[in-house]
Motif scaffolding. Sequence first.
Motif, PDB file in Angstrom:
ATOM      1  N   THR A  27      44.484  45.153  38.417  1.00  0.00           N
ATOM      2  CA  THR A  27      44.520  43.732  38.072  1.00  0.00           C
ATOM      3  C   THR A  27      44.849  42.874  39.280  1.00  0.00           C
ATOM      4  OG1 THR A  27      45.230  44.285  35.821  1.00  0.00           O
ATOM      5  CG2 THR A  27      45.566  42.021  36.554  1.00  0.00           C
ATOM      6  N   VAL A  28      45.882  43.248  40.019  1.00  0.00           N
ATOM      7  CA  VAL A  28      46.280  42.480  41.199  1.00  0.00           C
ATOM      8  C   VAL A  28      45.170  42.499  42.242  1.00  0.00           C
ATOM      9  CG1 VAL A  28      47.919  42.346  43.107  1.00  0.00           C
ATOM     10  CG2 VAL A  28      48.736  42.834  40.799  1.00  0.00           C
ATOM     11  N   ALA A  29      44.555  43.661  42.445  1.00  0.00           N
ATOM     12  CA  ALA A  29      43.494  43.769  43.449  1.00  0.00           C
ATOM     13  C   ALA A  29      42.309  42.884  43.088  1.00  0.00           C
ATOM     14  CB  ALA A  29      43.043  45.225  43.575  1.00  0.00           C
ATOM     15  N   VAL A  30      41.905  42.875  41.822  1.00  0.00           N
ATOM     16  CA  VAL A  30      40.751  42.075  41.403  1.00  0.00           C
ATOM     17  C   VAL A  30      41.039  40.590  41.539  1.00  0.00           C
ATOM     18  CG1 VAL A  30      39.334  41.444  39.430  1.00  0.00           C
ATOM     19  CG2 VAL A  30      39.826  43.850  39.874  1.00  0.00           C
ATOM     20  N   LEU A  31      42.215  40.160  41.101  1.00  0.00           N
ATOM     21  CA  LEU A  31      42.545  38.742  41.161  1.00  0.00           C
ATOM     22  C   LEU A  31      42.739  38.264  42.600  1.00  0.00           C
ATOM     23  CD1 LEU A  31      45.003  38.478  38.138  1.00  0.00           C
ATOM     24  CD2 LEU A  31      42.704  37.520  38.300  1.00  0.00           C
ATOM     25  N   ALA A  32      43.306  39.117  43.448  1.00  0.00           N
ATOM     26  CA  ALA A  32      43.533  38.726  44.845  1.00  0.00           C
ATOM     27  C   ALA A  32      42.226  38.572  45.608  1.00  0.00           C
ATOM     28  CB  ALA A  32      44.430  39.755  45.532  1.00  0.00           C
ATOM     29  N   ARG A  33      41.185  39.261  45.157  1.00  0.00           N
ATOM     30  CA  ARG A  33      39.902  39.206  45.860  1.00  0.00           C
ATOM     31  C   ARG A  33      39.358  37.776  45.949  1.00  0.00           C
ATOM     32  NH1 ARG A  33      35.822  43.037  43.101  1.00  0.00           N
ATOM     33  NH2 ARG A  33      37.578  44.451  43.491  1.00  0.00           N
ATOM     34  N   GLY A  34      39.635  36.964  44.935  1.00  0.00           N
ATOM     35  CA  GLY A  34      39.127  35.606  44.928  1.00  0.00           C
ATOM     36  C   GLY A  34      39.817  34.679  45.908  1.00  0.00           C
ATOM     37  N   LEU A  35      40.895  35.151  46.568  1.00  0.00           N
ATOM     38  CA  LEU A  35      41.633  34.319  47.512  1.00  0.00           C
ATOM     39  C   LEU A  35      41.296  34.627  48.953  1.00  0.00           C
ATOM     40  CD1 LEU A  35      45.164  34.400  45.829  1.00  0.00           C
ATOM     41  CD2 LEU A  35      43.448  32.596  45.683  1.00  0.00           C
ATOM     42  N   HIS A  36      40.426  35.566  49.201  1.00  0.00           N
ATOM     43  CA  HIS A  36      40.069  35.914  50.570  1.00  0.00           C
ATOM     44  C   HIS A  36      39.144  34.852  51.163  1.00  0.00           C
ATOM     45  CE1 HIS A  36      40.945  40.507  50.005  1.00  0.00           C
ATOM     46  NE2 HIS A  36      41.966  39.735  49.722  1.00  0.00           N
ATOM     47  N   ALA A  41      41.242  24.589  46.236  1.00  0.00           N
ATOM     48  CA  ALA A  41      42.231  24.372  45.180  1.00  0.00           C
ATOM     49  C   ALA A  41      41.810  25.040  43.877  1.00  0.00           C
ATOM     50  CB  ALA A  41      42.439  22.873  44.967  1.00  0.00           C
ATOM     51  N   ALA A  42      40.507  25.038  43.590  1.00  0.00           N
ATOM     52  CA  ALA A  42      40.021  25.669  42.366  1.00  0.00           C
ATOM     53  C   ALA A  42      40.273  27.174  42.387  1.00  0.00           C
ATOM     54  CB  ALA A  42      38.535  25.386  42.178  1.00  0.00           C
ATOM     55  N   ALA A  43      40.125  27.797  43.560  1.00  0.00           N
ATOM     56  CA  ALA A  43      40.356  29.237  43.662  1.00  0.00           C
ATOM     57  C   ALA A  43      41.825  29.572  43.427  1.00  0.00           C
ATOM     58  CB  ALA A  43      39.911  29.748  45.030  1.00  0.00           C
ATOM     59  N   PHE A  44      42.725  28.774  44.012  1.00  0.00           N
ATOM     60  CA  PHE A  44      44.152  29.003  43.776  1.00  0.00           C
ATOM     61  C   PHE A  44      44.498  28.773  42.305  1.00  0.00           C
ATOM     62  CE2 PHE A  44      44.468  28.046  48.404  1.00  0.00           C
ATOM     63  CZ  PHE A  44      45.103  29.216  48.794  1.00  0.00           C
ATOM     64  N   GLY A  45      43.936  27.724  41.714  1.00  0.00           N
ATOM     65  CA  GLY A  45      44.191  27.452  40.308  1.00  0.00           C
ATOM     66  C   GLY A  45      43.689  28.562  39.413  1.00  0.00           C
ATOM     67  N   THR A  46      42.486  29.077  39.719  1.00  0.00           N
ATOM     68  CA  THR A  46      41.935  30.183  38.936  1.00  0.00           C
ATOM     69  C   THR A  46      42.831  31.412  39.014  1.00  0.00           C
ATOM     70  OG1 THR A  46      39.668  29.399  39.232  1.00  0.00           O
ATOM     71  CG2 THR A  46      39.956  31.732  38.694  1.00  0.00           C
ATOM     72  N   PHE A  47      43.306  31.701  40.215  1.00  0.00           N
ATOM     73  CA  PHE A  47      44.195  32.846  40.400  1.00  0.00           C
ATOM     74  C   PHE A  47      45.447  32.710  39.539  1.00  0.00           C
ATOM     75  CE2 PHE A  47      48.087  34.262  42.596  1.00  0.00           C
ATOM     76  CZ  PHE A  47      47.900  35.633  42.523  1.00  0.00           C
ATOM     77  N   LEU A  48      46.087  31.553  39.573  1.00  0.00           N
ATOM     78  CA  LEU A  48      47.322  31.359  38.822  1.00  0.00           C
ATOM     79  C   LEU A  48      47.080  31.396  37.310  1.00  0.00           C
ATOM     80  CD1 LEU A  48      49.003  28.555  40.968  1.00  0.00           C
ATOM     81  CD2 LEU A  48      49.612  30.984  40.888  1.00  0.00           C
ATOM     82  N   VAL A  49      45.985  30.764  36.865  1.00  0.00           N
ATOM     83  CA  VAL A  49      45.689  30.718  35.434  1.00  0.00           C
ATOM     84  C   VAL A  49      45.413  32.109  34.876  1.00  0.00           C
ATOM     85  CG1 VAL A  49      43.988  29.932  33.743  1.00  0.00           C
ATOM     86  CG2 VAL A  49      44.898  28.325  35.416  1.00  0.00           C
ATOM     87  N   LEU A  50      44.765  32.957  35.668  1.00  0.00           N
ATOM     88  CA  LEU A  50      44.440  34.295  35.194  1.00  0.00           C
ATOM     89  C   LEU A  50      45.559  35.310  35.458  1.00  0.00           C
ATOM     90  CD1 LEU A  50      40.683  34.535  36.238  1.00  0.00           C
ATOM     91  CD2 LEU A  50      41.626  34.095  33.966  1.00  0.00           C
ATOM     92  N   PHE A  51      46.328  35.083  36.513  1.00  0.00           N
ATOM     93  CA  PHE A  51      47.386  36.030  36.838  1.00  0.00           C
ATOM     94  C   PHE A  51      48.574  35.883  35.896  1.00  0.00           C
ATOM     95  CE2 PHE A  51      50.527  37.609  40.294  1.00  0.00           C
ATOM     96  CZ  PHE A  51      50.469  38.889  39.795  1.00  0.00           C
ATOM     97  N   LEU A  88      40.736  45.531  30.217  1.00  0.00           N
ATOM     98  CA  LEU A  88      39.685  44.564  29.886  1.00  0.00           C
ATOM     99  C   LEU A  88      39.966  43.225  30.555  1.00  0.00           C
ATOM    100  CD1 LEU A  88      37.137  43.890  28.264  1.00  0.00           C
ATOM    101  CD2 LEU A  88      38.615  43.339  26.312  1.00  0.00           C
ATOM    102  N   MET A  89      41.227  42.809  30.585  1.00  0.00           N
ATOM    103  CA  MET A  89      41.584  41.570  31.275  1.00  0.00           C
ATOM    104  C   MET A  89      41.256  41.663  32.764  1.00  0.00           C
ATOM    105  SD  MET A  89      45.262  40.774  29.413  1.00  0.00           S
ATOM    106  CE  MET A  89      45.559  39.221  30.275  1.00  0.00           C
ATOM    107  N   ALA A  90      41.551  42.810  33.372  1.00  0.00           N
ATOM    108  CA  ALA A  90      41.258  42.984  34.794  1.00  0.00           C
ATOM    109  C   ALA A  90      39.762  42.965  35.064  1.00  0.00           C
ATOM    110  CB  ALA A  90      41.866  44.298  35.292  1.00  0.00           C
ATOM    111  N   ALA A  91      38.985  43.655  34.215  1.00  0.00           N
ATOM    112  CA  ALA A  91      37.537  43.703  34.415  1.00  0.00           C
ATOM    113  C   ALA A  91      36.894  42.338  34.211  1.00  0.00           C
ATOM    114  CB  ALA A  91      36.918  44.719  33.451  1.00  0.00           C
ATOM    115  N   ALA A  92      37.482  41.524  33.334  1.00  0.00           N
ATOM    116  CA  ALA A  92      36.924  40.197  33.073  1.00  0.00           C
ATOM    117  C   ALA A  92      37.375  39.162  34.081  1.00  0.00           C
ATOM    118  CB  ALA A  92      37.335  39.742  31.667  1.00  0.00           C
ATOM    119  N   ALA A  93      38.414  39.467  34.872  1.00  0.00           N
ATOM    120  CA  ALA A  93      39.026  38.477  35.752  1.00  0.00           C
ATOM    121  C   ALA A  93      38.071  37.815  36.743  1.00  0.00           C
ATOM    122  CB  ALA A  93      40.200  39.106  36.492  1.00  0.00           C
ATOM    123  N   PRO A  94      37.101  38.533  37.363  1.00  0.00           N
ATOM    124  CA  PRO A  94      36.232  37.842  38.324  1.00  0.00           C
ATOM    125  C   PRO A  94      35.505  36.638  37.741  1.00  0.00           C
ATOM    126  CG  PRO A  94      35.989  40.207  38.551  1.00  0.00           C
ATOM    127  CD  PRO A  94      36.817  39.975  37.324  1.00  0.00           C
TER     128      PRO A  94
END
Length: 383
Positions: A27-36, A41-51, A88-94
Amino acid sequence: MSEAGAEAEEHRAGWFELFFDLVFVVTVAVLARGLHGDPDAAAFGTFLVLFFPAWWAWVNLMLTVNVFGSAGPRVQGMLVAAMPGLGLMAAAAPEGLHSRAWAYALGAAWVRFAAFGLWYGRARRPDNALPVWRPVSYCLVTGGIWAVSAAVPNPGRFVLWGLAIGVEVVLLMASTGAGWELYDELSIDHLVERISLFVVIVLGESVFTLVVAFTDHFTGPSGATALLGFLVVAELAMVFFLWGTTGASRGLGRAQESRAIRAMRDSVMYLPFVLVSGITVIAAALGTAVDHPEHHLPPGARWALCGGVLAFYTANAAISLRFGDPPGMVLRWYVPALALVAVVLVPASVLLPAWAAVGCSAAVVFALAKLAKYRARLRLPGT
């Protein structure tokens, strides 16, 4: 402390809980991928909302195991039943806020339904003060809201997500006799150990990010930057594990003895989320630096590096205050943290190439680690 609370002190994390945590590595690995790269601001917001829902699910299940113990087959069955929902939450996170939001919602509902049986069974016991309506509301009602949201189009779906978590937060804020009873039963050793293990997961993702980035850019500058980034991660780990966990054990023990429910709740359920989020965004910035060490960090990576360090120390300061540490003592180390981030790290991230900015961050965290060591020698309370 109650007799139940004294017995709970013997409770330590079992191997089944460690197996359960494997899903959070993903889960952490998938969500962190969007911050690379250069997150906006949308990417940070998405990370927080899903994490946060993933963290919230983990901390609720962790507290469930803390109360019921991990050795029994019913608790182990609950953990096994919850893992596919978290997966399922991790797989859907992207695409968790877009095309896969329905799957993310179903995963969140799944976790709540999995935990319901244990709490309902406890509420039905004649010698228990927990009313039946609480597990029904906390698990079934909120799980139902998450499940219904899967069929609701955006943005109405996200309103329901907020409603589901809001109901749980309100229920936690409501003080009842059952609430006192449950807080008395909590094992402080287990709480500190489990949160520490979650931090290990996030730190492990940080090291993984550095190694993968170096693998993809196998050059001398990238290797040097990865080494400096590893020093940043190691220093954060040293601050947390050598001094933070000791302070947390002491502070949680004081809070439990004085029945300071709000302090325990905030320092276990809410504030660690800020800390682990900070480490995660730092890792993303370090990975970006390793990718292009001789270039300047893009704006999003600068925000991640500086904001992540600030979040880490701000969370620790807030936890210290919730444990009752005098504000003057907290400010002795928090003000230098603010100053070093503002005066050293922010200009370095803007003016210097990525490798040098990471080197400055290592120097800043090292200085703050030395300050933490000095504070520990003076026996000043802290996190």
